[in-house]
Scaffold this motif. Structure first.
Motif, short mmCIF file in Angstrom:
data_model
loop_
_atom_site.label_atom_id
_atom_site.label_comp_id
_atom_site.label_asym_id
_atom_site.label_seq_id
_atom_site.Cartn_x
_atom_site.Cartn_y
_atom_site.Cartn_z
N THR A 21 3.72 7.67 -5.90
CA THR A 21 3.84 7.91 -7.35
C THR A 21 3.50 9.39 -7.63
OG1 THR A 21 1.50 7.43 -7.63
CG2 THR A 21 3.02 5.58 -7.90
N GLY A 22 3.70 9.80 -8.86
CA GLY A 22 3.34 11.15 -9.29
C GLY A 22 4.04 12.22 -8.46
N PRO A 29 -0.43 5.14 4.15
CA PRO A 29 -0.02 6.02 3.04
C PRO A 29 -0.38 7.50 3.29
CG PRO A 29 -0.95 4.00 2.16
CD PRO A 29 -1.21 3.98 3.65
N ALA A 30 -1.53 7.74 3.90
CA ALA A 30 -1.92 9.14 4.16
C ALA A 30 -0.95 9.79 5.16
CB ALA A 30 -3.34 9.18 4.70
N CYS A 31 -0.59 9.05 6.20
CA CYS A 31 0.34 9.59 7.22
C CYS A 31 1.73 9.79 6.62
CB CYS A 31 0.42 8.64 8.41
SG CYS A 31 -1.08 8.63 9.42
N LEU A 32 2.18 8.84 5.79
CA LEU A 32 3.52 8.96 5.19
C LEU A 32 3.57 10.18 4.26
CD1 LEU A 32 6.39 8.06 4.56
CD2 LEU A 32 5.45 6.55 2.78
N ARG A 33 2.49 10.37 3.49
CA ARG A 33 2.50 11.50 2.55
C ARG A 33 2.63 12.82 3.31
NH1 ARG A 33 0.33 12.06 -3.06
NH2 ARG A 33 0.70 14.24 -3.52
N ARG A 34 1.89 12.94 4.42
CA ARG A 34 1.97 14.17 5.22
C ARG A 34 3.35 14.30 5.84
NH1 ARG A 34 -3.10 12.95 7.27
NH2 ARG A 34 -2.19 12.08 9.17
N ALA A 50 0.84 -1.21 0.00
CA ALA A 50 0.00 0.00 0.00
C ALA A 50 0.87 1.25 0.00
CB ALA A 50 -0.92 -0.02 1.21
N LEU A 51 1.93 1.23 0.79
CA LEU A 51 2.83 2.39 0.83
C LEU A 51 3.54 2.57 -0.52
CD1 LEU A 51 4.55 1.90 4.32
CD2 LEU A 51 2.91 3.70 3.70
N ALA A 52 4.09 1.47 -1.05
CA ALA A 52 4.84 1.56 -2.31
C ALA A 52 3.94 2.07 -3.43
CB ALA A 52 5.44 0.20 -2.66
N ARG A 53 2.72 1.55 -3.50
CA ARG A 53 1.78 1.95 -4.56
C ARG A 53 1.38 3.42 -4.40
NH1 ARG A 53 -1.45 -3.59 -3.80
NH2 ARG A 53 -0.32 -4.90 -5.31
N SER A 54 1.47 3.95 -3.18
CA SER A 54 1.02 5.35 -2.98
C SER A 54 2.08 6.35 -3.41
CB SER A 54 0.68 5.57 -1.49
OG SER A 54 1.87 5.68 -0.71
N HIS A 104 4.00 12.70 -5.36
CA HIS A 104 4.27 12.30 -3.97
C HIS A 104 5.71 12.66 -3.63
CE1 HIS A 104 4.69 9.92 -0.36
NE2 HIS A 104 3.44 9.55 -0.41
N PRO A 105 5.96 13.26 -2.48
CA PRO A 105 7.32 13.69 -2.11
C PRO A 105 8.29 12.56 -1.78
CG PRO A 105 5.82 14.09 -0.28
CD PRO A 105 4.98 13.62 -1.43
N ALA A 106 7.84 11.30 -1.81
CA ALA A 106 8.73 10.20 -1.43
C ALA A 106 8.70 9.08 -2.46
CB ALA A 106 8.30 9.65 -0.07
N ARG A 107 9.76 8.26 -2.45
CA ARG A 107 9.86 7.09 -3.31
C ARG A 107 10.42 5.94 -2.47
NH1 ARG A 107 7.22 9.65 -6.00
NH2 ARG A 107 7.32 10.23 -8.22
#
Ligand code: GRF
Length: 187
Positions: free
Chosen positions: A22-23, A178-183, A16-20, A25-28
């Motif tokens: 993309t585009g 994924p929401a927490c990681l993105r923030r 779920a994290l890896a799939r999030s 998103h500030p992380a890879r």
């Protein structure tokens, strides 16, 4: 931001994290590492083109520091900015945690501070809780403690077993982490 993800098994949260990531998103994801060379999540990560590493913890017996020294090698080589524990089932020493203090996250399948440790769903059922859930928190030296980034709640339904509750919570984990990681990665 470069993210390394640590797993012990199927790695559904890792996926779920890896799939999030993309585009815009500030992380890879730069590495998926496991304490179990047989962890099926390693294969799934490789299929996504993510570098993987495995260090079997069993030969190290109880020598946590030696196991962690071995695990650190591929992790440091990947030069991660953030570490995500995702279904990682080994307790990390304070020394390891301190290396990543403030940039290591974990997802725990309970509404912390309730039910740190294992068998969280069984414990919620036995307590007769009306709701359960999951927590994303920063990892500190104290197990399943640390600043909370986010929580998700689910109802406990009549007839729930630990497995049916676990499945309902897991679906929320795949959204919350994924929401927490993105923030967190976005600063
Ligand atoms: C699950 O019990 C989940 O609640 C917890 O770790 C276990 C395995 O997760 N976070 P995963 O499928 O390996 O991500």
């Amino acid at each position: 931001k470069r993210v390394a993800i640590l797993i012990s098994g199927g790695g559904s949260n890792m996926l779920a994290l890896a799939r999030s990531m993309t585009g815009d998103h500030p992380a890879r994801p730069v590495l998926v590492a496991s304490n179990d060379p047989q962890a099926s999540g390693l294969e799934k990560a490789a299929e996504m083109g993510i570098a993987t590493a495995a260090v079997d913890h069993r030969p190290f017996r109880g020598d946590r520091a030696a196991f962690e020294a071995a695990l650190l090698e591929p992790i440091l080589r990947a030069e991660p900015d953030i570490l995500c524990l995702a279904g990682f089932m080994r307790v990390l020493t304070p020394a390891f945690v301190q290396r990543f203090e403030g940039r290591m996250l974990n997802i725990h399948p309970s509404l912390l501070p309730k039910y740190p440790g294992l068998h969280t769903h069984q414990r919620a059922l036995e307590a007769g809780d009306a709701e359960a859930g999951c927590t994303v928190h920063e990892v500190t030296a104290v197990l399943d403690d640390g600043p909370i980034l986010g929580q998700a709640r689910v109802p406990v339904l009549p007839g729930d077993t630990a497995d049916t509750l676990a499945a309902r919570v897991l679906a929320e984990e795949h959204r919350l982490y994924p929401a927490c990681l993105r923030r967190f990665a976005g600063g």
